[in-house]
Write an enzyme that holds these catalytic residues in place. Sequence first.
Site, PDB file in Angstrom:
ATOM      1  CG  ASP A 230     139.676 110.460  -6.904  1.00 39.91           C
ATOM      2  OD1 ASP A 230     139.824 109.894  -8.009  1.00 39.91           O
ATOM      3  OD2 ASP A 230     139.027 109.954  -5.976  1.00 39.91           O
TER       4      ASP A 230
HETATM    5  C1  BGC Z   1     138.385 106.946  -7.874  1.00 42.18           C
HETATM    6  C2  BGC Z   1     139.857 106.661  -7.725  1.00 42.18           C
HETATM    7  C3  BGC Z   1     140.383 106.057  -8.994  1.00 42.18           C
HETATM    8  C4  BGC Z   1     140.098 106.992 -10.154  1.00 42.18           C
HETATM    9  C5  BGC Z   1     140.584 106.467 -11.486  1.00 42.18           C
HETATM   10  C6  BGC Z   1     138.075 107.752  -9.111  1.00 42.18           C
HETATM   11  O1  BGC Z   1     136.715 107.814  -9.314  1.00 42.18           O
HETATM   12  O2  BGC Z   1     137.905 107.639  -6.736  1.00 42.18           O
HETATM   13  O3  BGC Z   1     140.076 105.794  -6.655  1.00 42.18           O
HETATM   14  O4  BGC Z   1     141.746 105.790  -8.878  1.00 42.18           O
HETATM   15  O5  BGC Z   1     138.692 107.174 -10.239  1.00 42.18           O
HETATM   16  O6  BGC Z   1     139.860 105.365 -11.876  1.00 42.18           O
END
Ligand code: BGC
Length: 740
Positions: A230
């Site tokens: 993530d």
């Molecule tokens: C989120 C993810 C997301 C990623 C990219 C993160 O903060 O937890 O779900 O895909 O950002 O935007």
Amino acid sequence: MKLDHDLINQLTLKEKAALVSGKDSWYTATIERLGLKPMMMSDGPSGLRKQVGTSEQTNINDSVEAVCFPASALTACSFDRERLNQLGEHLGVAAKAEKLGVLLGPGINLKRSPLAGRNFEYFSEDPYLVGELAAAYVKGVQSEGAGVSVKHFAANNREDQRFTSSSNIDERTLRELYLATFEKIVKQADPATIMCSYNEINGTLNSQNQRLLTKILRDEWGFKGLVMSDWGAVADHTAAVKAGLDLEMPGKGTESVDEIVAAVEDGSLPKKDLDRAVNRVLKMIKNWQPDDADQSGSYDMDEQHEFARKLATDSFVLLKNEHHVLPVNEGEKLAVIGELAEKPRYQGSGSSHVNAHHLVTPLAAINQVRPDATYVAGYSLATDDVNSTAVAEAVSAAKFADKVIIFAGYPERMESEGFDKTSIDLPANQNQLIDAVSQVNDQVIVVLQNGSAIRTPWIDKVAATLETYLAGEAVGEATWDVLSGNVNPSGKLAETFPLRLEDTPSYLTFDADPDEENYREGLFMGYRYYDKKKQPVQFPFGFGLSYTTFKYDDLQLKVGADHVSGSLRVTNTGSRSGAEAVQIYVGNRTSRIEKPVKTLVNFVKVSLAAGEEKVVTFDLDQRAFSWYNPKIANWQLDNGAYEILVGSSSADIRLNKMIELNWTPERPIKVDQRTYIGDLIKQDKFAEAVKQAGLSDIFSKLADDNDPTAKMFQNMPLRAATTMGVSPEKINELIEIMNN
Ligand code: BGC
């Protein structure tokens, strides 16, 4: 997985290090000399959030126009695999047209607490429902040639301190609930990538968790794709690569590259671990990089808008409908109240936010067909404070209306990715407005817009309530479709609505400690808890009304060699066509373990014309009857009695039958000093064994269940038989005889 030696051998160490870190927020690294182009990925689960402009741009709402589909909190209520598959296909088409390699979704974490900030983006409290729907979604996206990133692996069930908190979970609960969703998708849908979450599990950061990322995900489940982090989840990149993380997102530029180069050079990162990760990155690019030659670049957003509308109407949950106040009839004078009618909450905020193609508000949709409807805002979304002038206006509009439609829900400021809620109450000004209006009109219909379970203290005062969650850009049309009866609602709640926050299973522990999130409720989460505790709820899991009624009968079950097949008849006993989500639960009546009263093991959505009947069939595999036994580190299926329950909701079981399973070879019980006398007495050979050992006098007295002393001794292990005057030698002799 076989390494692509040809390509890997041509890469320098620096190039390899670059490949295992994102080039920036959205792209993989470029190796121009070898013609390796960057591959783009984008959120998100309910519509594309392809960022425009430079990748450094921080405004997350600044993305290309895309259709905003309903959030997963709503689509889960469809209980419809086919619809979720179609949603996936639409997202896949959009992703391909936008030249994306991987779509960052779906989010499949379980709703452990109604306070969790990101519940809107997740499907359900039940792992079976999540697994089935999300697998259908993943297959849909990937069938169009775009990959997915299933997130957030794993046990990422709160937002506060999500980067550092440890989800402390016992192994059985982890396997049966929090990992089960991922396991199903990996095994059934072969996702391109998995996104590992920020949090720790039992003290190990997920991005560095070898047991999670390698042993369980790959060795046990056979995952063949790539694991990315993530965004910002990597604390120690070297440790992460070693543990099985393939791609750090986003990359930290030269810092990321230098760190990996240094780790290989000083020996702290074995070259083979880096090559393994590089290979998976290369494979992902090879499999999912959009074709440059494909110049289509556009897709039919209006058609997707119509699908978004259909998906929403098929998912809305009718929670209450007294005296058939819904659907509203032609010619009835309507008052529309609530700022959410005009400024609907139709999507979540955070990374799933979409720059919607064509928003139709409920007010616009109603005005189009009922230009005479009056509208009063009644409250402001910006504050919780009651505005008595606005309430008075709403009350006076309600007095002159045949029916009143009040739009209520959580304002965006209360609910988002990135933080948890502290309450499940609507703002005071909304609850107060509903109370005031329902005093002057007994035909009040409340339409809810919220990302997760809500408390409804006014439910007895209103005539109807329709749960629309976050319905996507077609929210207005979809809401009117159901209010007007153009579409008969058929959604069922994918989460329990408790009476009070204090009743929820994780109430005592959720967000209690910044570092430790203790899953003390264990398996008893969601309806598994309320069921077992006989704890009354406002609306149970699986509940939802229709404008028609359904009868269930003729449950037939057949136990096969390794599965159970079943059928039942469902009849539409009302006067309009409709659809029903039939839910199949299993109750383990055999194993002597902690266990819920029942768990969902299958569901079938069936459409029926008025008066029509259909035979619905279902299949239950071995997993439906198994539990995870940490002592053998495997799933266990015990022979014995199981109850099959068929319900219209988890609390409305219409049919049930017992079956007997005999699938597991009998394991002879091994008697030792710890074996309980009560268990021994039940063994066929026991009477003969005590006779042989000359102990009949003592032990035959212990079988009488009406004798409290006998019962006390039954509850002692063999080694304590010394207290009844049996010598240790005799105990050993009895053990010997029993085991031979
Ligand atoms: C989120 C993810 C997301 C990623 C990219 C993160 O903060 O937890 O779900 O895909 O950002 O935007």
